[in-house]
Design an enzyme around this catalytic site. Structure first.
Site, mmCIF file in Angstrom:
data_model
loop_
_atom_site.group_PDB
_atom_site.id
_atom_site.type_symbol
_atom_site.label_atom_id
_atom_site.label_comp_id
_atom_site.label_asym_id
_atom_site.label_seq_id
_atom_site.Cartn_x
_atom_site.Cartn_y
_atom_site.Cartn_z
ATOM 1 N N CYS A 32 0.834 -1.205 0.000
ATOM 2 C CA CYS A 32 0.000 0.000 0.000
ATOM 3 C C CYS A 32 0.871 1.258 0.000
ATOM 4 C CB CYS A 32 -0.929 -0.008 1.211
ATOM 5 S SG CYS A 32 -0.062 0.172 2.774
ATOM 6 N N ALA A 39 2.938 1.798 3.048
ATOM 7 C CA ALA A 39 4.141 0.954 3.030
ATOM 8 C C ALA A 39 5.251 1.639 2.236
ATOM 9 C CB ALA A 39 3.823 -0.409 2.420
ATOM 10 N N ARG A 44 11.750 -5.089 6.813
ATOM 11 C CA ARG A 44 12.330 -4.849 5.486
ATOM 12 C C ARG A 44 13.828 -5.135 5.423
ATOM 13 N NH1 ARG A 44 13.369 0.281 2.855
ATOM 14 N NH2 ARG A 44 13.326 0.135 0.591
ATOM 15 N N HIS A 97 6.076 6.457 -2.138
ATOM 16 C CA HIS A 97 7.440 6.964 -2.366
ATOM 17 C C HIS A 97 7.370 8.455 -2.680
ATOM 18 C CE1 HIS A 97 8.236 2.761 -4.328
ATOM 19 N NE2 HIS A 97 8.284 2.687 -3.014
HETATM 20 FE FE1 CFM Z 1 13.164 0.664 -5.395
HETATM 21 FE FE2 CFM Z 1 12.625 -1.682 -5.645
HETATM 22 FE FE3 CFM Z 1 11.149 -0.072 -4.119
HETATM 23 FE FE4 CFM Z 1 13.627 -0.795 -3.383
HETATM 24 FE FE5 CFM Z 1 12.678 -2.797 -1.809
HETATM 25 FE FE6 CFM Z 1 11.645 -3.595 -4.113
HETATM 26 FE FE7 CFM Z 1 10.223 -2.054 -2.566
HETATM 27 MO MO1 CFM Z 1 10.691 -4.490 -1.846
HETATM 28 S S1 CFM Z 1 14.546 -1.031 -5.253
HETATM 29 S S2 CFM Z 1 12.619 1.112 -3.335
HETATM 30 S S3 CFM Z 1 14.497 -1.656 -1.595
HETATM 31 S S4 CFM Z 1 11.329 -0.139 -6.228
HETATM 32 S S5 CFM Z 1 12.794 -4.686 -2.708
HETATM 33 S S6 CFM Z 1 12.322 -3.660 -6.262
HETATM 34 S S7 CFM Z 1 9.563 -3.688 -3.681
HETATM 35 S S8 CFM Z 1 10.929 -2.582 -0.629
HETATM 36 S S9 CFM Z 1 9.276 -0.183 -2.952
#
Ligand code: CFM
Length: 546
Positions: free
Chosen positions: A66, A69, A100, A199
Site C-alpha cells: 500500500c 508501506a 524490510r 514513495h
Molecule cells: Fe526501489 Fe525496488 Fe522499491 Fe527498493 Fe525494496 Fe523492491 Fe520495494 Mo521491496 S529497489 S525502493 S528496496 S522499487 S525490494 S524492487 S519492492 S521494498 S518499494
C-alpha cells in the site's frame, strides 16, 4: 535438468503462455490483464506499450503493497535518526516493524531509532472523537524521551477517513518544541494504486522540509548523493566501502542508513547517482532544478554493472587521478569475482530464472543472473510505471489518470542563492558524447531477450500458472509468493528482504549472490517435491461461474 527446462520452453510459444494466463478470467479482466502482459520485442525506444501503474482489479491477489508501506516503510523507514511515528491502529506499525531488513549503523553520534516501534495506537474512541490530541501527546512523549532532531508522522487509512489534520498538529508541535523538525505525510494506504504513490509523498516532504536545511560545508573532493539505495541486507554498506576506496564522498544516501543531516546537506553534492529509478527519479529532477546538480542512472547490482557505474561517476568528474583510482579498485576487486564465476558457471549456465519484484530489482538483478550464464525467461514489476519498462522517452506521452493526479507534484524553481550549474552546457554535451548520459534510463524491456514475457502487477494465480507452464530453475519475488512457489517444487529467492542473506550489491555482494543462486538451483531437494498436479492431475481449481 537444464535440457528438460529447455525442452519445456520450446513447447511453449509466448503467445500461448499469455493466452493460458488470462484464459480463466472474465472477459473484462482478461482484456485488462492482456495489456499488462507484454511479449518482448527487445527494441530500444520502440518497445510496444505496456499498461502499468493502474489499479489492481478487486479480488485479484496482487503482490503489491500500500501507499503507507511505500512512504513509511520504503523511503523513511531506513532513516536512522528521524523518529517515525505512525498515527493509526497498532497493526500498521507492528507489521512494518523491522521487516524490510534495511540495515543501519548508529555511527559515531549513536542515534538510531530504527529498532523502536512508535505508534499512536488508535482505538475506536479516537476514530469517533478524533485522534489529533493523542497525536500531539505522542510527539511530546517522543521528544521528552528521545530528543530527536526530527519526528516524521505517518497517516494510515483511518486518519484520512476521519480527517485528522496531521499537518497542523506537526506544525504546532514543531513551533512548540523549537529544536525538533516535525512534519507529516498524508500517505494513507488507499491514497494511490500501490506503494509507488507512497514513495512520491515521502520524497516530496523530505525535499520540502529537510533537503537544503544545512549549509555547513561538507568535506570531500568528489561529492555525490546516492539516490534510491535502501541498504537492504547491507547493500549500502558494500557500496559505501567501494566509494571510500575510490575516494568518492557519498554525502547522502536516499535513504539507506541515512541521517537527517545527510538529507539536509544533500544540496552540496556535485552529482546525483540514481540507483532505484522508480522510487526517486523525481527527487533527482528536483535537485537539478533547484540546485543545479545533474543526475545519472547507476546500478550496483552485478559486478560488471558496478564497474560500469563507477567508471561513469569517475568520467563525470573528469579527473584523471579519480579515473585511475577507480580502475585500480576494479582491478583489485574483480579477480575474486571472476574466480567465483568460474567455479559456479558450469552448474548455472543455461538455467532459467523469473523475477517479479517491486519497481527496479526485476531489472537490476538480471545483471547478476547473466554473469553466471542464466537466462531470464519472464520478469516484471509490481508497481513500476511505463518508463521503468520502456525507458524515459515515453514520459512525455504518459497519461495522467485520476489516481496519479491525486499525488502531488511539487513546483520547484532554481534557488535564488544556491543554484549553481555543476557543468557548462559544452561540458555536458562532451560528456554525453563520451557516453555519460544524463537523465537517462532505458528501462527493463530492451535488456530482455525477444519473446520473453514482461508482466506488470503479476498476481498469485498467474505466478503459479507461469511456474507450472514454464518451470523456471528459480523464481524471485517476495514473502507472499515464497511458499506457494516452493510448493510447486521450484526454488524461490526473496529479492526484497534477501531472505536472511546479503549484501548482494557491489563486488562482494555479487559473490554472495552467485553462491546463493548456485546453492538454490543445484540443490537436489527440489527433485523430491512433487507439484500437486503431478501427483493428482485431477486437482485443479475452477471459478464459480464456470
Ligand atoms: Fe526501489 Fe525496488 Fe522499491 Fe527498493 Fe525494496 Fe523492491 Fe520495494 Mo521491496 S529497489 S525502493 S528496496 S522499487 S525490494 S524492487 S519492492 S521494498 S518499494
Amino acid at each position: 535438468m537444464v535440457t528438460a527446462t529447455k525442452k519445456k520452453m520450446v513447447q511453449w510459444d509466448p503467445a500461448d503462455v499469455k493466452a493460458e494466463l488470462i484464459k480463466k478470467y472474465p472477459p473484462k479482466v482478461a482484456r485488462k490483464r492482456a495489456k499488462q502482459i507484454m511479449i518482448n520485442e527487445a527494441l530500444e525506444n520502440e518497445t510496444p506499450e505496456i499498461t502499468a501503474n493502474v489499479r489492481t482489479t478487486p479480488g485479484i491477489i496482487t503482490m503489491r503493497g500500500c501507499t503507507y508501506a511505500g512512504c513509511k516503510g520504503v523511503i523513511m523507514g531506513p532513516t536512522r535518526d528521524i523518529v517515525n511515528l505512525v498515527h493509526g491502529p497498532i497493526g500498521c506499525s507492528f507489521y512494518a516493524w523491522l521487516t524490510r531488513r534495511n540495515q543501519t549503523d548508529a555511527g559515531p553520534d549513536g542515534d538510531n531509532f530504527i529498532n523502536y516501534c512508535f505508534s499512536t495506537d488508535m482505538q475506536e474512541q479516537d476514530i469517533i472523537f478524533g485522534g489529533e490530541k493523542k497525536l500531539a501527546a505522542a510527539v511530546q512523549e517522543i521528544y521528552d524521551l528521545m530528543h530527536p532532531k526530527s519526528i516524521a508522522i505517518f497517516a494510515t487509512c483511518p486518519v484520512g477517513l476521519i480527517g485528522d489534520d496531521i499537518h497542523t498538529v506537526a506544525k504546532n508541535m514543531k513551533d512548540k518544541l523549537g529544536d525538533c523538525n516535525v512534519y507529516a505525510f498524508s500517505c494513507e494506504g488507499y491514497k494511490g494504486v500501490s506503494q509507488s504513490a507512497g514513495h512520491h509523498i515521502a520524497n516530496n516532504q523530505v525535499f520540502r522540509h529537510i533537503v537544503g536545511e544545512n549549509d555547513t560545508p561538507t568535506e570531500g573532493e568528489f561529492k555525490i548523493n546516492l539516490l534510491g539505495e535502501y541498504n537492504i541486507g547491507g547493500d549500502g554498506f558494500e557500496i559505501d566501502r567501494i566509494f571510500k576506496k575510490c575516494g568518492i564522498t557519498n554525502i547522502a544516501t536516499f535513504s539507506g542508513n541515512s541521517t537527517y543531516d545527510q538529507f539536509a546537506t544533500a544540496h552540496q553534492a556535485d552529482l546525483n547517482a540514481v540507483m532505484c529509478h522508480r522510487s526517486i527519479n523525481y527527487v533527482a529532477d528536483m535537485l537539478e532544478t533547484k540546485f543545479g546538480i545533474p543526475w545519472i542512472k547507476v546500478n550496483f547490482i552485478g559486478a560488471n554493472a558496478t564497474a560500469k557505474s563507477l567508471r561513469k561517476i569517475a568520467a563525470y568528474f573528469e579527473d584523471q587521478a579519480l579515473i585511475d583510482r577507480v580502475e585500480a579498485v576494479i582491478k583489485e576487486e574483480m579477480p575474486e569475482v571472476e574466480t567465483a564465476v568460474a567455479d559456479i558457471r558450469s552448474r548455472t549456465e543455461g538455467k532459467t530464472a523469473m523475477l517479479f519484484v517491486g519497481g527496479s530489482r526485476a531489472h537490476h538483478y538480471q545483471e547478476l543472473f547473466k554473469e553466471v550464464g542464466m537466462k531470464i525467461i519472464s520478469a516484471g514489476y509490481e508497481f513500476a510505471h511505463r518508463d521503468d519498462y520502456e525507458g524515459r522517452q515515453v514520459l512525455p506521452n504518459l497519461k495522467v489518470d485520476a489516481d496519479s493526479r491525486n499525488i502531488e507534484e511539487i513546483e520547484v524553481e532554481a534557488d535564488a542563492t544556491r543554484f549553481k550549474p555543476r557543468k557548462t552546457p559544452v561540458q555536458l554535451v562532451a560528456l554525453e558524447d563520451a557516453g555519460v548520459k544524463f537523465k537517462h534510463y532505458d528501462g527493463l524491456a530492451p535488456d530482455m531477450e525477444e519473446g520473453t514475457l514482461i508482466i506488470d502487477d503479476l498476481n498469485q494465480y498467474e505466478a503459479e500458472k507461469l511456474v507450472e507452464i514454464m518451470k523456471p530453475d528459480i523464481f524471485c519475488a517476495g514473502i507472499k509468493e515464497k511458499f506457494s512457489i516452493m510448493k510447486l517444487g521450484v526454488p524461490m529467492k526473496q529479492l526484497h528482504s534477501y531472505d536472511s542473506g546479503g549484501p548482494y550489491a557491489g563486488f562482494q555482494g555479487a559473490i554472495n549472490f552467485y553462491h546463493e543462486i548456485d546453492r538454490l538451483t543445484s540443490s537436489k531437494v527440489w527433485t523430491y517435491l512433487k507439484a500437486p498436479w503431478q501427483e493428482s492431475p485431477e486437482l485443479t481449481a475452477a471459478y464459480v461461474w464456470e
